[in-house]
Structure formats: C-alpha cells, structure tokens
Write an enzyme that holds these catalytic residues in place. Structure first.
Site, mmCIF file in Angstrom:
data_model
loop_
_atom_site.group_PDB
_atom_site.id
_atom_site.type_symbol
_atom_site.label_atom_id
_atom_site.label_comp_id
_atom_site.label_asym_id
_atom_site.label_seq_id
_atom_site.Cartn_x
_atom_site.Cartn_y
_atom_site.Cartn_z
ATOM 1 N N HIS A 10 0.845 -1.191 0.000
ATOM 2 C CA HIS A 10 0.000 0.000 0.000
ATOM 3 C C HIS A 10 0.883 1.243 0.000
ATOM 4 O O HIS A 10 2.070 1.156 0.311
ATOM 5 C CB HIS A 10 -0.847 0.060 1.279
ATOM 6 C CG HIS A 10 -1.737 -1.104 1.484
ATOM 7 N ND1 HIS A 10 -3.050 -1.128 1.058
ATOM 8 C CD2 HIS A 10 -1.525 -2.300 2.093
ATOM 9 C CE1 HIS A 10 -3.605 -2.289 1.406
ATOM 10 N NE2 HIS A 10 -2.693 -3.018 2.021
ATOM 11 N N TYR A 39 -2.060 -1.529 9.118
ATOM 12 C CA TYR A 39 -0.924 -2.164 8.457
ATOM 13 C C TYR A 39 -0.011 -2.863 9.456
ATOM 14 O O TYR A 39 0.038 -2.501 10.622
ATOM 15 C CB TYR A 39 -0.090 -1.116 7.695
ATOM 16 C CG TYR A 39 -0.902 -0.261 6.763
ATOM 17 C CD1 TYR A 39 -1.507 -0.805 5.630
ATOM 18 C CD2 TYR A 39 -1.085 1.090 7.010
ATOM 19 C CE1 TYR A 39 -2.260 -0.018 4.777
ATOM 20 C CE2 TYR A 39 -1.833 1.883 6.162
ATOM 21 C CZ TYR A 39 -2.425 1.326 5.040
ATOM 22 O OH TYR A 39 -3.174 2.096 4.205
#
Length: 140
Positions: A10, A39
């Site tokens: 990402h 994350y």
C-alpha cells in the site's frame, strides 16, 4: 498462527511535503473508529521500517483479504499536485526489498501484490506492477 497467502503493498497517499509515520497512521485509523493502525509495517522515506500491528494480528488494510495477509504501507504515493505517483525513494525501495525478502522466507507461499490488484478501483500503491517488480520473491 494465521495462514498468510498474500503480502499486500500500500501507499499512505501523502504528498512529498507530508509525512505518515506508523504513529500518524495509527492516529488516522483510530479516528476512523479502528482499534489501531491497519498495516503491519510502514516504510518511511528514509528507509526506516516502523512496526504496525503484530503479524499475528489480522490487519485492516484490504477488504476481504485481511484474515490471510500482511499489509505493508510505504510513505508517499502522491506527487506534489496530489496525483497518484510512485514516489518511493531509493532508501524505501531498498528497505522494502529487504522486508519482503524476510517475509518471503517466513511465508514462502504468499503472493506479493498491490492493493489495486485486489481492488481495481484503487490507485494504491501507485506502483505499476508489484508482482513483476518482486517476481523473484513470488511462490514457485
């Protein structure tokens, strides 16, 4: 132990004059009502790898894929105008490579993909072809 089948890359979708540390992303995600940063790792522009969620904990970074994935976010992803762009620094690319090599050893059957590979409506991670860039680390 979770079965990891994906490592998803990402970007934090910030411009070059903005920052996005793991602590900042944690605050953003908590403001959205999440328990913590979604994350597992954040890779800063200077190459520093900051921890997010423990790998043992399900992430919150890619709808329908969190249970079986590890999420890595790199700081950046937008150019100065705010348009999607691969803004990774040389230090980020090197650190991401090292991190992905370590994760590949731990999860050799996991495919490395970009967020947009799983959700085509997303520009994230603003890298043209994640699978091709890390082809040598894909499952055989």
């Amino acid at each position: 132990m979770r079965k990891i089948t994906l490592i998803i890359i990402h970007c934090s979708a910030v411009r070059p004059d903005q920052t996005s540390s793991a602590a900042q992303i944690d605050a953003w995600h908590k403001a959205r009502g999440w328990k913590a940063i979604g994350y597992h790792y954040v890779v800063r522009r200077n190459g520093k790898i900051e921890p997010g969620r423990s790998e043992a904990v399900v992430g919150a970074h890619c709808k329908n894929h969190n249970a079986h994935s590890i999420g890595i976010c790199y700081e950046g992803g937008l150019d100065i105008r705010g348009d999607p762009a691969d803004t990774r620094t040389a230090a980020q690319k090197l650190s991401m490579r090292v991190l992905l090599e370590e994760l590949h050893k731990a999860y050799p059957r996991a495919c490395i993909v970009g967020h947009h590979d799983l959700d085509p409506k997303k520009d994230c991670p603003c890298i043209d072809n994640v699978a091709r860039e890390y082809a040598d680390l894909q499952p055989k």
